[in-house]
Design an enzyme around this catalytic site. Sequence first.
Site, short mmCIF file in Angstrom:
data_model
loop_
_atom_site.label_atom_id
_atom_site.label_comp_id
_atom_site.label_asym_id
_atom_site.label_seq_id
_atom_site.Cartn_x
_atom_site.Cartn_y
_atom_site.Cartn_z
CG HIS A 72 -1.95 -0.86 1.09
ND1 HIS A 72 -3.23 -0.73 1.88
CD2 HIS A 72 -2.30 -1.88 0.16
CE1 HIS A 72 -4.07 -1.66 1.55
NE2 HIS A 72 -3.59 -2.18 0.55
CE1 TYR A 200 -6.36 4.22 10.91
CE2 TYR A 200 -5.65 4.28 8.48
CZ TYR A 200 -5.38 3.86 9.66
OH TYR A 200 -4.52 2.89 9.98
N PRO A 292 -4.82 0.89 18.51
CG PRO A 292 -6.80 -0.33 17.79
CD PRO A 292 -6.18 0.33 19.13
CE LYS A 296 3.16 3.76 13.00
NZ LYS A 296 3.77 3.34 11.96
CE1 TYR A 383 -1.72 4.37 9.14
CE2 TYR A 383 -0.38 3.06 7.49
CZ TYR A 383 -1.69 3.36 8.23
OH TYR A 383 -2.24 2.44 8.36
#
Length: 388
Positions: A72, A200, A292, A296, A383
């Site tokens: 991704h 998200y 979550p 991480k 990220y």
Amino acid sequence: MRHQVCIIGGGPSGLLLSLLLRRAGIDSVVLERRSREHVLSRIRAGVLEQGLCDMLRAAGVGARMDREGFVHDGTIIAAHGTTVHIDFKKLTGKSVMIYGQTEVTHDLYDELDRIGAPVLHGTEDVTIHGADTDAPYVTFTHDGRSQRVDCDQIAGCDGFHGVSRRSIPASVRREFEHVYPFGWLGILAHTPPVAPELVYSGHERGFALCSMRNANLSRHYLQVPLTDRPEDWSDASFWAELRRRLPPHLAETLVEGPSIEKSIAPLRSFISEPMSWGRIHLAGDAAHIVPPTGAKGLNLAASDVHYLSRALIAHFAGNGQPLRDYSVTALARVWKASRFSWSMTRMLHEFPAEGEFLARMQAAELDYLAHSTAAQTALAENYVGLPY
């Protein structure tokens, strides 16, 4: 029995540490309370930072990940009427890999079996002795018999409820914790993902996340009150609520199906310092828990294993300084990653008790993110994973 390193906990961090040490000629044994079948049945996150992917390849267990995983190059963040695509590849030159934690564990087991590295399952009553001496040892019960491992060093990879952290005296430990006033209701379903990348989504009804395990297996989450139970949510009510919380153009792509797993997980941020005391060295959830949001948990455990494996290899080669520095080195990255998880959680979840001010601040933050390359780069850097 005697081994140079006794590793308590046979999750991915303990197994990866054992393999890395074996590759360097260091003898270890892994003690795991649960059966192998139970360990492999646990459903966990599957977003791997580039650092973890590189570690798996270096350890010789990255081939299936590279063959079956999904790269991704970005993610979608939507809230307060704003939708932002964070282009990891463009902003940082890096990507993340979608490959389930269960699959990582499978690969580690297969390789440890192949090289004959001992992993003892069903160990009970594990107790650490003499951790502050030059002759530590671990006692436990296995197959109905009391056993003992004499060792030089102990790696505590046994999670939040394990014995390792509790074996560090309370007078030495300093623990920091923040408990969030909600949980995540998650389901696993044989359905295609709603988008090519993770989504998200913040909403006035609560947060939602759409993730994937593969092209036909999706993992979705909803923010729910801590008083909710999985049985309170039918599949139909879950899909209807998820659809409400997604941006309309993504809700239209949502494919529903029967859930094959459903659970609610509370959220907390937790860090215990120090991560070393005497001959005990903590890694992963034994030392820290993150919400979550931002994926991480497994990745932080991997960075601990990176630092700890290198420190142990140096120690047995005659250089003890990296092992003495392990706690400080690991915690520097732990705090940064925990800050990121906390900030993502604050930005995207509903906190009704904090009123309209927080909601307006969240909207302003999303608007700034949408129009600032610097802000997007900062998010992307965190990220995909800060450097080890």
